[in-house]
Design a protein around this motif. Structure first.
Motif, PDB file in Angstrom:
ATOM      1  N   LEU A 129       0.844  -1.182   0.000  1.00 55.39           N
ATOM      2  CA  LEU A 129       0.000   0.000   0.000  1.00 55.39           C
ATOM      3  C   LEU A 129       0.885   1.240   0.000  1.00 55.39           C
ATOM      4  O   LEU A 129       1.614   1.483   0.964  1.00 55.39           O
ATOM      5  N   ILE A 130       0.842   2.015  -1.073  1.00 57.49           N
ATOM      6  CA  ILE A 130       1.599   3.256  -1.156  1.00 57.49           C
ATOM      7  C   ILE A 130       0.660   4.401  -0.823  1.00 57.49           C
ATOM      8  O   ILE A 130      -0.380   4.574  -1.464  1.00 57.49           O
ATOM      9  N   SER A 131       0.999   5.161   0.208  1.00 52.65           N
ATOM     10  CA  SER A 131       0.183   6.296   0.655  1.00 52.65           C
ATOM     11  C   SER A 131      -1.287   5.918   0.830  1.00 52.65           C
ATOM     12  O   SER A 131      -2.180   6.583   0.272  1.00 52.65           O
ATOM     13  N   PRO A 132      -1.577   4.873   1.598  1.00 52.26           N
ATOM     14  CA  PRO A 132      -2.994   4.538   1.815  1.00 52.26           C
ATOM     15  C   PRO A 132      -3.700   5.697   2.512  1.00 52.26           C
ATOM     16  O   PRO A 132      -3.244   6.170   3.553  1.00 52.26           O
ATOM     17  N   PRO A 133      -4.807   6.191   1.980  1.00 52.29           N
ATOM     18  CA  PRO A 133      -5.458   7.391   2.533  1.00 52.29           C
ATOM     19  C   PRO A 133      -6.297   7.068   3.771  1.00 52.29           C
ATOM     20  O   PRO A 133      -7.512   7.306   3.817  1.00 52.29           O
ATOM     21  N   VAL A 134      -5.636   6.560   4.795  1.00 50.06           N
ATOM     22  CA  VAL A 134      -6.332   6.055   5.986  1.00 50.06           C
ATOM     23  C   VAL A 134      -7.034   7.162   6.769  1.00 50.06           C
ATOM     24  O   VAL A 134      -7.946   6.874   7.554  1.00 50.06           O
ATOM     25  N   SER A 135      -6.626   8.405   6.572  1.00 51.21           N
ATOM     26  CA  SER A 135      -7.218   9.504   7.332  1.00 51.21           C
ATOM     27  C   SER A 135      -8.500  10.043   6.711  1.00 51.21           C
ATOM     28  O   SER A 135      -9.229  10.794   7.360  1.00 51.21           O
ATOM     29  N   ILE A 136      -8.796   9.656   5.461  1.00 47.23           N
ATOM     30  CA  ILE A 136      -9.961  10.230   4.779  1.00 47.23           C
ATOM     31  C   ILE A 136     -10.896   9.191   4.180  1.00 47.23           C
ATOM     32  O   ILE A 136     -12.012   9.534   3.781  1.00 47.23           O
ATOM     33  N   ILE A 137     -10.467   7.939   4.081  1.00 49.73           N
ATOM     34  CA  ILE A 137     -11.314   6.870   3.542  1.00 49.73           C
ATOM     35  C   ILE A 137     -11.319   5.719   4.530  1.00 49.73           C
ATOM     36  O   ILE A 137     -10.295   5.394   5.128  1.00 49.73           O
ATOM     37  N   SER A 138     -12.452   5.078   4.703  1.00 51.13           N
ATOM     38  CA  SER A 138     -12.550   3.913   5.571  1.00 51.13           C
ATOM     39  C   SER A 138     -13.581   2.949   4.959  1.00 51.13           C
ATOM     40  O   SER A 138     -14.323   3.321   4.052  1.00 51.13           O
ATOM     41  N   PRO A 139     -13.654   1.692   5.427  1.00 47.68           N
ATOM     42  CA  PRO A 139     -12.907   1.119   6.547  1.00 47.68           C
ATOM     43  C   PRO A 139     -11.587   0.481   6.092  1.00 47.68           C
ATOM     44  O   PRO A 139     -11.379   0.254   4.905  1.00 47.68           O
ATOM     45  N   TRP A 140     -10.755   0.153   7.081  1.00 49.58           N
ATOM     46  CA  TRP A 140      -9.504  -0.562   6.846  1.00 49.58           C
ATOM     47  C   TRP A 140      -9.434  -1.769   7.790  1.00 49.58           C
ATOM     48  O   TRP A 140      -8.425  -2.009   8.431  1.00 49.58           O
ATOM     49  N   ASP A 141     -10.527  -2.508   7.874  1.00 49.16           N
ATOM     50  CA  ASP A 141     -10.530  -3.707   8.710  1.00 49.16           C
ATOM     51  C   ASP A 141      -9.563  -4.726   8.131  1.00 49.16           C
ATOM     52  O   ASP A 141      -9.464  -4.876   6.909  1.00 49.16           O
ATOM     53  N   PRO A 142      -8.872  -5.477   8.987  1.00 51.13           N
ATOM     54  CA  PRO A 142      -7.874  -6.437   8.498  1.00 51.13           C
ATOM     55  C   PRO A 142      -8.498  -7.518   7.620  1.00 51.13           C
ATOM     56  O   PRO A 142      -9.632  -7.940   7.847  1.00 51.13           O
ATOM     57  N   PRO A 143      -7.758  -7.998   6.602  1.00 59.60           N
ATOM     58  CA  PRO A 143      -8.218  -9.139   5.809  1.00 59.60           C
ATOM     59  C   PRO A 143      -8.401 -10.365   6.699  1.00 59.60           C
ATOM     60  O   PRO A 143      -7.738 -10.493   7.727  1.00 59.60           O
ATOM     61  N   PRO A 144      -9.290 -11.269   6.342  1.00 61.72           N
ATOM     62  CA  PRO A 144      -9.554 -12.434   7.182  1.00 61.72           C
ATOM     63  C   PRO A 144      -8.428 -13.441   7.202  1.00 61.72           C
ATOM     64  O   PRO A 144      -8.321 -14.245   8.136  1.00 61.72           O
ATOM     65  N   ALA A 145      -7.591 -13.456   6.183  1.00 62.72           N
ATOM     66  CA  ALA A 145      -6.494 -14.422   6.125  1.00 62.72           C
ATOM     67  C   ALA A 145      -5.159 -13.695   6.169  1.00 62.72           C
ATOM     68  O   ALA A 145      -5.035 -12.568   5.692  1.00 62.72           O
TER      69      ALA A 145
END
Length: 208
Positions: A129-145
């Protein structure tokens, strides 16, 4: 170098470019572009930096336009249809090139699409992930695997705040590479991206 321009079927046809050295590459690197409503496409400088790096690393380099961008059919779908587009590209590359490993590299909006693809069990061994926009887009829940995940961002990135990234990285067991002085747009700093990929991807290979 063998270069192909082609169209891959998703909901509509997706414009794609694939390049590789002669022979049968063991690994494909598929690069996802930033937000199409803000000018993002497969020719963006950050996308090209990752794509060119993949070719230098003797991987199969793949870049493509999400639906509604360039010569790709369809219209923007807020990340949902784009996730299906990525799945179609990954499936095509696995079927046609018989690669042993697939790494998906996403930049900004492309990172969010790539993450969502992984979250629903997308068929990739590694995710960067290059520059993931975590502050303005969601969700970022972890992958199940479990999956090999790397995060690359600039220390001056206002859309990728350090405390949020650190929390995400901890939840994923992700490796993180911070580029001092770079912002979200990497203007004039695209040349720093290959070094980050050089650090992350060989470690992923060793872990597989």
């Amino acid at each position: 170098m063998i270069k192909r321009k082609l169209f891959i079927k998703s909901a509509g046809k997706l414009e794609a470019l694939i390049e590789a050295h002669p022979g049968s590459p063991a690994e494909a690197v598929i690069v996802c572009h930033p937000h199409p409503q803000y000018g993002g496409d497969m020719n963006h400088g950050v996308v090209m930096a990752a794509y060119d790096w993949a070719k230098e690393a003797k991987c199969l380099g793949v870049r493509f336009n999400f639906r509604g961008v360039g010569q790709s059919e369809g219209t923007f779908d807020n990340g949902d249809g784009e996730q299906a587009d990525l799945a179609a590209v990954v499936d095509y590359v696995r079927r046609e090139y018989r690669v042993k490993r697939v790494t998906v590299v996403g930049y900004s909006f492309g990172a969010w699409v790539a993450f969502r693809f992984a979250r629903v069990g997308g068929r990739a061994e590694s995710l960067i992930l290059i520059s993931p926009p975590v502050s303005i887009i969601s969700p970022w829940d972890p992958p199940p695997a479990p999956m090999n995940v790397g995060i690359v961002y600039g220390s001056e990135d206002a859309f990728c705040l350090r405390d949020i990234v650190d929390g995400l990285a901890a939840s994923l067991g992700a490796r993180v590479h911070v580029v001092g002085g770079a912002d979200h747009f990497w203007s004039g700093r695209e040349g720093d991206i290959p070094a980050a990929l050089d650090e992350l991807l060989p470690r992923f290979r060793a872990a597989q």
